[in-house]
Design a protein around this motif. Structure first.
Motif, PDB file in Angstrom:
ATOM      1  N   HIS A  39      19.744  73.504  91.898  1.00  0.00           N
ATOM      2  CA  HIS A  39      19.708  72.188  92.539  1.00  0.00           C
ATOM      3  C   HIS A  39      19.273  71.109  91.555  1.00  0.00           C
ATOM      4  O   HIS A  39      19.551  69.923  91.771  1.00  0.00           O
ATOM      5  CB  HIS A  39      18.763  72.215  93.740  1.00  0.00           C
ATOM      6  N   VAL A  40      18.619  71.501  90.459  1.00  0.00           N
ATOM      7  CA  VAL A  40      18.212  70.552  89.425  1.00  0.00           C
ATOM      8  C   VAL A  40      19.260  70.487  88.315  1.00  0.00           C
ATOM      9  O   VAL A  40      19.645  69.404  87.876  1.00  0.00           O
ATOM     10  CB  VAL A  40      16.844  70.945  88.839  1.00  0.00           C
ATOM     11  N   ARG A 377      26.557  63.622 102.087  1.00  0.00           N
ATOM     12  CA  ARG A 377      26.084  64.124 100.804  1.00  0.00           C
ATOM     13  C   ARG A 377      24.570  64.292 100.891  1.00  0.00           C
ATOM     14  O   ARG A 377      23.882  63.529 101.573  1.00  0.00           O
ATOM     15  CB  ARG A 377      26.420  63.164  99.654  1.00  0.00           C
ATOM     16  N   SER A 378      24.049  65.275 100.185  1.00  0.00           N
ATOM     17  CA  SER A 378      22.604  65.458 100.085  1.00  0.00           C
ATOM     18  C   SER A 378      22.261  65.848  98.656  1.00  0.00           C
ATOM     19  O   SER A 378      23.109  66.386  97.920  1.00  0.00           O
ATOM     20  CB  SER A 378      22.120  66.542 101.063  1.00  0.00           C
ATOM     21  N   ARG A 379      21.020  65.593  98.275  1.00  0.00           N
ATOM     22  CA  ARG A 379      20.593  65.911  96.918  1.00  0.00           C
ATOM     23  C   ARG A 379      19.081  66.068  96.894  1.00  0.00           C
ATOM     24  O   ARG A 379      18.353  65.330  97.580  1.00  0.00           O
ATOM     25  CB  ARG A 379      21.013  64.802  95.954  1.00  0.00           C
ATOM     26  N   ALA A 380      18.607  67.035  96.137  1.00  0.00           N
ATOM     27  CA  ALA A 380      17.175  67.228  95.971  1.00  0.00           C
ATOM     28  C   ALA A 380      16.575  66.052  95.209  1.00  0.00           C
ATOM     29  O   ALA A 380      17.164  65.551  94.238  1.00  0.00           O
ATOM     30  CB  ALA A 380      16.899  68.533  95.231  1.00  0.00           C
ATOM     31  N   PHE A 381      15.398  65.613  95.664  1.00  0.00           N
ATOM     32  CA  PHE A 381      14.664  64.546  94.963  1.00  0.00           C
ATOM     33  C   PHE A 381      13.198  64.741  95.299  1.00  0.00           C
ATOM     34  O   PHE A 381      12.752  64.402  96.393  1.00  0.00           O
ATOM     35  CB  PHE A 381      15.141  63.162  95.390  1.00  0.00           C
ATOM     36  N   LEU A 382      12.429  65.302  94.384  1.00  0.00           N
ATOM     37  CA  LEU A 382      11.025  65.600  94.637  1.00  0.00           C
ATOM     38  C   LEU A 382      10.166  64.538  93.963  1.00  0.00           C
ATOM     39  O   LEU A 382      10.106  64.452  92.736  1.00  0.00           O
ATOM     40  CB  LEU A 382      10.672  66.993  94.113  1.00  0.00           C
ATOM     41  N   GLY A 383       9.508  63.713  94.765  1.00  0.00           N
ATOM     42  CA  GLY A 383       8.661  62.662  94.220  1.00  0.00           C
ATOM     43  C   GLY A 383       7.952  61.932  95.337  1.00  0.00           C
ATOM     44  O   GLY A 383       8.320  62.037  96.508  1.00  0.00           O
ATOM     45  N   LYS A 392      14.455  54.558  91.772  1.00  0.00           N
ATOM     46  CA  LYS A 392      15.194  55.792  91.481  1.00  0.00           C
ATOM     47  C   LYS A 392      15.828  56.345  92.755  1.00  0.00           C
ATOM     48  O   LYS A 392      16.975  56.803  92.751  1.00  0.00           O
ATOM     49  CB  LYS A 392      14.259  56.834  90.866  1.00  0.00           C
ATOM     50  N   ILE A 393      15.067  56.314  93.841  1.00  0.00           N
ATOM     51  CA  ILE A 393      15.597  56.797  95.131  1.00  0.00           C
ATOM     52  C   ILE A 393      16.827  55.987  95.526  1.00  0.00           C
ATOM     53  O   ILE A 393      17.868  56.549  95.890  1.00  0.00           O
ATOM     54  CB  ILE A 393      14.514  56.698  96.222  1.00  0.00           C
ATOM     55  N   ALA A 394      16.723  54.668  95.438  1.00  0.00           N
ATOM     56  CA  ALA A 394      17.845  53.809  95.816  1.00  0.00           C
ATOM     57  C   ALA A 394      19.051  54.062  94.923  1.00  0.00           C
ATOM     58  O   ALA A 394      20.201  54.049  95.392  1.00  0.00           O
ATOM     59  CB  ALA A 394      17.426  52.340  95.750  1.00  0.00           C
ATOM     60  N   GLY A 395      18.817  54.297  93.617  1.00  0.00           N
ATOM     61  CA  GLY A 395      19.921  54.574  92.700  1.00  0.00           C
ATOM     62  C   GLY A 395      20.664  55.847  93.050  1.00  0.00           C
ATOM     63  O   GLY A 395      21.906  55.879  93.037  1.00  0.00           O
ATOM     64  N   VAL A 396      19.921  56.907  93.366  1.00  0.00           N
ATOM     65  CA  VAL A 396      20.557  58.172  93.753  1.00  0.00           C
ATOM     66  C   VAL A 396      21.334  58.005  95.056  1.00  0.00           C
ATOM     67  O   VAL A 396      22.454  58.509  95.203  1.00  0.00           O
ATOM     68  CB  VAL A 396      19.498  59.292  93.895  1.00  0.00           C
ATOM     69  N   LEU A 397      20.764  57.277  95.992  1.00  0.00           N
ATOM     70  CA  LEU A 397      21.448  57.051  97.262  1.00  0.00           C
ATOM     71  C   LEU A 397      22.742  56.261  97.062  1.00  0.00           C
ATOM     72  O   LEU A 397      23.756  56.543  97.719  1.00  0.00           O
ATOM     73  CB  LEU A 397      20.521  56.314  98.228  1.00  0.00           C
ATOM     74  N   ARG A 398      22.739  55.282  96.170  1.00  0.00           N
ATOM     75  CA  ARG A 398      23.951  54.515  95.888  1.00  0.00           C
ATOM     76  C   ARG A 398      25.032  55.403  95.280  1.00  0.00           C
ATOM     77  O   ARG A 398      26.220  55.271  95.595  1.00  0.00           O
ATOM     78  CB  ARG A 398      23.633  53.363  94.941  1.00  0.00           C
ATOM     79  N   LEU A 472      17.294  63.706  99.671  1.00  0.00           N
ATOM     80  CA  LEU A 472      17.935  62.463 100.067  1.00  0.00           C
ATOM     81  C   LEU A 472      19.295  62.756 100.690  1.00  0.00           C
ATOM     82  O   LEU A 472      19.971  63.711 100.276  1.00  0.00           O
ATOM     83  CB  LEU A 472      18.113  61.538  98.863  1.00  0.00           C
ATOM     84  N   ARG A 473      19.700  61.935 101.677  1.00  0.00           N
ATOM     85  CA  ARG A 473      20.964  62.166 102.377  1.00  0.00           C
ATOM     86  C   ARG A 473      21.692  60.845 102.611  1.00  0.00           C
ATOM     87  O   ARG A 473      21.065  59.811 102.827  1.00  0.00           O
ATOM     88  CB  ARG A 473      20.725  62.835 103.733  1.00  0.00           C
ATOM     89  N   VAL A 474      23.012  60.931 102.599  1.00  0.00           N
ATOM     90  CA  VAL A 474      23.863  59.788 102.950  1.00  0.00           C
ATOM     91  C   VAL A 474      24.916  60.278 103.934  1.00  0.00           C
ATOM     92  O   VAL A 474      25.566  61.312 103.699  1.00  0.00           O
ATOM     93  CB  VAL A 474      24.537  59.182 101.716  1.00  0.00           C
ATOM     94  N   LEU A 475      25.064  59.554 105.022  1.00  0.00           N
ATOM     95  CA  LEU A 475      26.080  59.851 106.029  1.00  0.00           C
ATOM     96  C   LEU A 475      27.002  58.645 106.156  1.00  0.00           C
ATOM     97  O   LEU A 475      26.539  57.513 106.318  1.00  0.00           O
ATOM     98  CB  LEU A 475      25.432  60.139 107.384  1.00  0.00           C
TER      99      LEU A 475
END
Length: 565
Positions: A39-40, A377-383, A392-398, A472-475
């Protein structure tokens, strides 16, 4: 790979080729691949996938970095294995269906419902079939949420009872309750944390449906200790209940409902399914009632009530176990047997209103008409959830949003951001919506407040600890064009003035009960008891309730204030 995705030992490709030789020699259809830290950094896992697909082109290859690129290796492995297990039959079925439709001259886009309640093209489903494990129950919940909201029922618990299972889900203020943690195959399929551990973890977007093995075909038996049991074994539709006269060997919940008078004594489904009520009564007279030391009606009512108790677990799993009071909700019943058991279950849960929609027996199919076209879409983000990580969170979500938009192929769908949040140090998360507009860093206080409100509601307490992001998830969703109202044309309605004796237990007794059709009801409440028979199903109204038909053709059952809970 270490936990940060750094390569510690290069992949041994010679060993990989030998392993593929061994797999090729076995009689397998699918292979699941899950590495500890993929996942990393999915590089090693992708190399294995490329080699497997090149060497084994006829096999279904399931990679965890494609199925679930999230933290937690157990859930990721379980989901990846489930994806591999159902991959070959799902692909075979959907491709065959597509080919046959095209051969019949149907060239439209073929979509399938996902467990999240949205529909997607079948090629996407074939690539990731684990997304459809709970698709049937999901479609019914979508229909209930959409049509329930139009009719003014914003807070509902859905109750979907068929021949083998009963399912429940929660819709709060018109919004369907969903989860990313689910279990299947453990006797009860659900997500509530207090009762997990008996099934297989499925960590994908799923409507929060709780499912138990109880339905009209559930078999009645006496166990080794002499206790009455209902299910989980089922007679299904073949051979079916005894009253179907198709070779069934054990009484079922349907047989008990026939004995009680809840179901037509001669035929179901507008006369298309003949019923032999004498076979149902014979089973209770010959074995069950004598063993229990009671009369036939009381024995049958015991079976009916025992089935209700089993199905109440599903309702509690999506309400009580998640910090909600079922008395604040309307019970929205569908499925072939939902209307038969719904009112009795509502009474036990102290719910005051029951709604049975038009076409209740085929409501999962109806729900497909209201399903959004969805991509996720989903992605691991540990922080930690703080100002330093917010950009960083907003960038990954975009980035994920761009992938979702590309898959949907439209310009302006509804986009929803969310994250799995927890207090630092906890081992479980809650999914909370994140703001897309206005800047995430500027709204961290509101996000934390939303998390703590849900934590308080679900678990009853708060902690003085930092909030941590885990995934993090985007629908993305495109809403369909739907009708404002459904009107059902009745086939083969019962004769006017039909009556039969119906038993409602020792407290409420045996009543000479009118048998009606839906359109015989008006907006004026009718005092129970009553039985409403339709082609798609039957609705039972007990003596301590009233019933009317609302402006949307729903059957609405209200319990009389002060009646026995």
């Amino acid at each position: 790979m270490d936990a940060k995705g750094n390569v510690l030992v290069p992949l041994d490709e010679a060993a990989l080729e030998r392993l593929i030789d061994q797999i090729e020699a076995l009689d397998l259809q699918a292979v699941a691949v899950c590495f500890l830290h993929s996942h990393v950094n999915p590089a090693h896992e992708r190399i294995v996938g490329e080699r497997l697909r090149a060497r084994l082109p006829g096999h279904f290859i399931s990679l965890s970095c494609e199925v679930l690129p999230e933290i937690r290796e157990y859930e990721r492995t379980s989901t990846t294995v489930a994806n591999a297990y159902i991959g070959p039959p799902v692909a075979s079925y959907l491709r065959s269906l597509s080919d046959r439709l095209k051969a019949a001259g149907q060239d439209g886009r073929l979509l399938m419902c996902q467990s999240s309640g949205g529909v997607q093209q079948i090629e996407t489903i074939i690539a990731k079939p684990a997304t459809v494990v709970e698709s049937g129950p999901a479609a019914g919940v979508v229909g209930a949420a959409r049509m329930g909201a139009k009719a003014g029922y914003g807070n509902i618990i859905t109750f979907d009872m068929g021949g083998t299972t009963a399912k429940a889900a929660m819709v709060e203020e018109g919004r369907i309750s969903s989860t990313s943690e689910y279990e299947v195959g453990g006797g009860i399929s659900l997500s509530a944390g207090l009762v997990k551990g008996g099934g297989y973890a499925l960590k994908l977007p799923v409507i929060d449906v709780s499912e138990v093995g109880a339905g009209g075909g559930s078999m009645v038996r006496i166990d080794a200790a002499g206790a009455l049991k209902v299910g989980p074994q089922s007679a299904g539709s073949t051979p079916g209940p005894l009253c179907y006269d198709q070779g069934g060997e054990a009484a079922t919940v349907t047989d008990a409902n026939v004995v009680l008078g809840y179901l037509n004594q001669e035929a179901l489904a507008g006369g298309s399914v003949p019923i032999r009520s004498d076979l149902s009564k014979g089973a209770f007279e010959g074995e069950i009632a004598p063993h229990l030391g009671t009369d036939v009606l009381e024995a049958a009512f015991g079976v009916h009530k025992l089935a209700n108790v089993t199905m109440m677990r599903a309702g509690k799993a999506v309400s009580t176990y998640r910090g909600r009071d079922p008395r604040d909700f309307t019970l929205f019943c569908f499925g072939g047997n939902g209307g038969v058991h719904g009112a009795m279950i509502a009474r036990e849960l102290e719910m005051s209103r029951v709604v049975v929609p038009p076409a209740a027996g085929v409501y999962s199919a109806v729900g497909l008409l209201f399903a959004d076209f969805e991509a996720t879409r989903s992605r691991a983000f540990l922080g930690l959830l703080d100002e330093a990580t917010a950009p960083k969170i907003a960038g990954v979500l975009r980035e994920m949003e761009a992938e979702v938009l590309a898959e949907l192929g439209v310009d302006a769908p509804g986009i929803r951001w969310s994250a799995d949040l927890r207090y630092a140090g906890q081992a479980f998360e809650l999914q909370i919506d994140l703001p897309r507009e206005g800047g995430l860093a500027e709204q961290l206080g509101a996000v934390r407040a939303a998390f703590e409100a849900e934590h308080k509601r679900s678990f009853g307490h708060l902690l003085a600890a930092p909030v941590q992001v885990v995934n993090l998830r985007v629908l993305g969703a495109v809403a369909p064009q739907v009708p404002e109202q459904m009107v059902l044309d009745e086939r083969n309605p019962p004769a006017e003035g039909t009556r039969r004796p119906v038993y409602f237990g020792a407290d409420l007794g045996l009543h000479d009960t009118p048998v009606l059709r839906r359109h015989a009801l008006t907006d004026a409440p009718l005092q129970g008891p009553a039985v409403i028979e339709e082609y798609e199903g039957t609705t039972v109204v007990p003596p301590d309730a009233t019933v009317f038909r609302d402006a949307f053709d729903n059957i609405v059952i209200d319990f009389i204030r002060g009646a026995r809970a």
